[in-house]
Design an enzyme around this catalytic site. Structure first.
Site, mmCIF file in Angstrom:
data_model
loop_
_atom_site.group_PDB
_atom_site.id
_atom_site.type_symbol
_atom_site.label_atom_id
_atom_site.label_comp_id
_atom_site.label_asym_id
_atom_site.label_seq_id
_atom_site.Cartn_x
_atom_site.Cartn_y
_atom_site.Cartn_z
ATOM 1 N N ASP A 16 -85.417 0.134 -34.927
ATOM 2 C CA ASP A 16 -85.639 -1.266 -33.891
ATOM 3 C C ASP A 16 -86.566 -2.212 -34.255
ATOM 4 O O ASP A 16 -86.363 -3.007 -34.007
ATOM 5 C CB ASP A 16 -85.797 -0.397 -32.314
ATOM 6 C CG ASP A 16 -85.348 -0.768 -31.590
ATOM 7 O OD1 ASP A 16 -84.484 -2.007 -31.943
ATOM 8 O OD2 ASP A 16 -86.015 -0.522 -30.438
ATOM 9 N N HIS A 211 -87.492 4.439 -23.026
ATOM 10 C CA HIS A 211 -87.916 3.518 -23.831
ATOM 11 C C HIS A 211 -88.207 2.282 -23.766
ATOM 12 O O HIS A 211 -87.157 1.331 -23.661
ATOM 13 C CB HIS A 211 -86.280 3.809 -24.994
ATOM 14 C CG HIS A 211 -85.715 2.494 -25.567
ATOM 15 N ND1 HIS A 211 -85.578 2.612 -27.762
ATOM 16 C CD2 HIS A 211 -86.285 0.848 -25.761
ATOM 17 C CE1 HIS A 211 -85.734 1.931 -28.100
ATOM 18 N NE2 HIS A 211 -86.505 0.959 -27.584
ATOM 19 N N CYS A 244 -85.871 -8.017 -28.864
ATOM 20 C CA CYS A 244 -84.989 -7.874 -29.190
ATOM 21 C C CYS A 244 -84.306 -9.485 -29.671
ATOM 22 O O CYS A 244 -83.993 -10.202 -29.157
ATOM 23 C CB CYS A 244 -84.298 -7.970 -27.171
ATOM 24 S SG CYS A 244 -82.655 -7.194 -27.093
#
Length: 306
Positions: A16, A211, A244
């Protein structure tokens, strides 16, 4: 107030954290990061993603990374597999190179689902059903990531009822554990607790994790609010790596170093050696040509220098 006596940290930095980096990171560097994390005491590491290199070029070396790992007993290595093609690629190697766990993901926001994977929430879940079934048949654990559980860059605030619906869908297709993700880091403690309450209607507290991204500086507060509810598992990212791609300005996951420092200061065990963890964060950030995005790392390295 009774808090958990121990916490399990999943470091998602290698997957990630690195997936949105524009500059290529070699497989050797990624493998080196995983090795440093496990040497620091991490027992759960999200290693890579079996997605199309067209969409995520940084993860094109997924098989090479899995092949190069020096596996440690007791460490669980997970990978993201968004569809059957990805899952089949993840198990194309010899059995000893398979992941111990796969991760599938769904959003609590219809708009985010459409922008992110070009389908509705319901369609995404049906896409994951055969992946979950195939993984469990082969003895591979299945974790579900639930994104945008408190806020979405397109829809704004997300109602807990949406999280309730998504958690139910995940449970229905056989996902064994779910992570409640504040993907764009807009969550505050009460909002995060509401998202967790909605999830806990479908999963026991031992099968739920937090998260939290730190865009608005709320991730540690949200972690503490989760601990107060008995949640004892969290995704974090060494050096605060990540972001993101679908949420402009969203910063990385909360830094593993910062969470570990907080937990140790609360006498909550993690099994992680903070100094070695800080070194791992420095290692990967030096490869990226920048400083770790962790206040604890900075403070302790200044102290070391003096």
């Amino acid at each position: 107030m009774k808090l958990p006596s121990k916490v399990k940290i999943v470091d998602v930095g290698p997957r990630d954290g690195l997936q949105n980096e524009k500059q290529p990171v070699s497989a050797e560097i990624k493998i080196g990061l995983v090795h440093r994390l496990q040497d620091a005491g991490l027992k759960e590491i999200e290693v890579t993603s079996f997605v199309s290199p067209k969409w995520v070029p940084q993860m094109a070396d997924n098989a090479k990374v899995m092949h190069g790992l020096r596996r440690k007993p007791g460490v669980r290595y997970s990978v993201l597999t968004p569809n059957m093609k990805g899952f089949e690629a993840a198990i194309a190697a010899p059995r000893e190179e398979w992941p111990d766990e796969i991760v599938v993901f769904g959003a609590a926001s219809e708009a985010f689902s459409q922008k992110n994977i070009n389908c509705s929430i319901a369609e995404s879940i049906e896409r994951f059903r055969p992946v979950v079934e195939a993984a469990r048949e082969k003895g591979i654990y299945v974790r579900g990531a639930m994104s945008c559980t408190v806020g979405c860059p397109y829809e704004g605030e997300i109602a807990p009822s949406r999280v309730d619906m998504l958690a139910g869908l995940m449970k229905n297709i056989g996902v064994q554990h779910v992570g409640v993700a504040d993907t764009i880091g807009v969550g505050t403690p009460v909002k995060v607790q509401r998202a967790l309450e909605a999830t806990l209607k479908h999963y026991g507290v031992d099968d739920v994790s937090g998260h939290y991204h730190d865009t608005y500086g709320q991730a540690l507060s949200n972690t503490l609010a989760s601990l107060e509810m008995g949640v004892w598992q969290f995704d974090t990212s060494v050096g605060g790596l990540g972001g993101c791609p679908f949420a402009k300005g969203a910063t990385g996951n909360v830094a593993t170093e910062d969470v570990v420092y907080m937990l140790h200061g609360m006498d909550i065990a993690t099994g992680i050696e903070l100094d070695l963890l800080i070194d791992a964060g420095v290692y990967i950030n030096e490869a990226l040509g920048r400083e770790p995005n962790s206040r604890v790392s900075k403070a302790i390295r200044i102290k070391r220098a003096n």
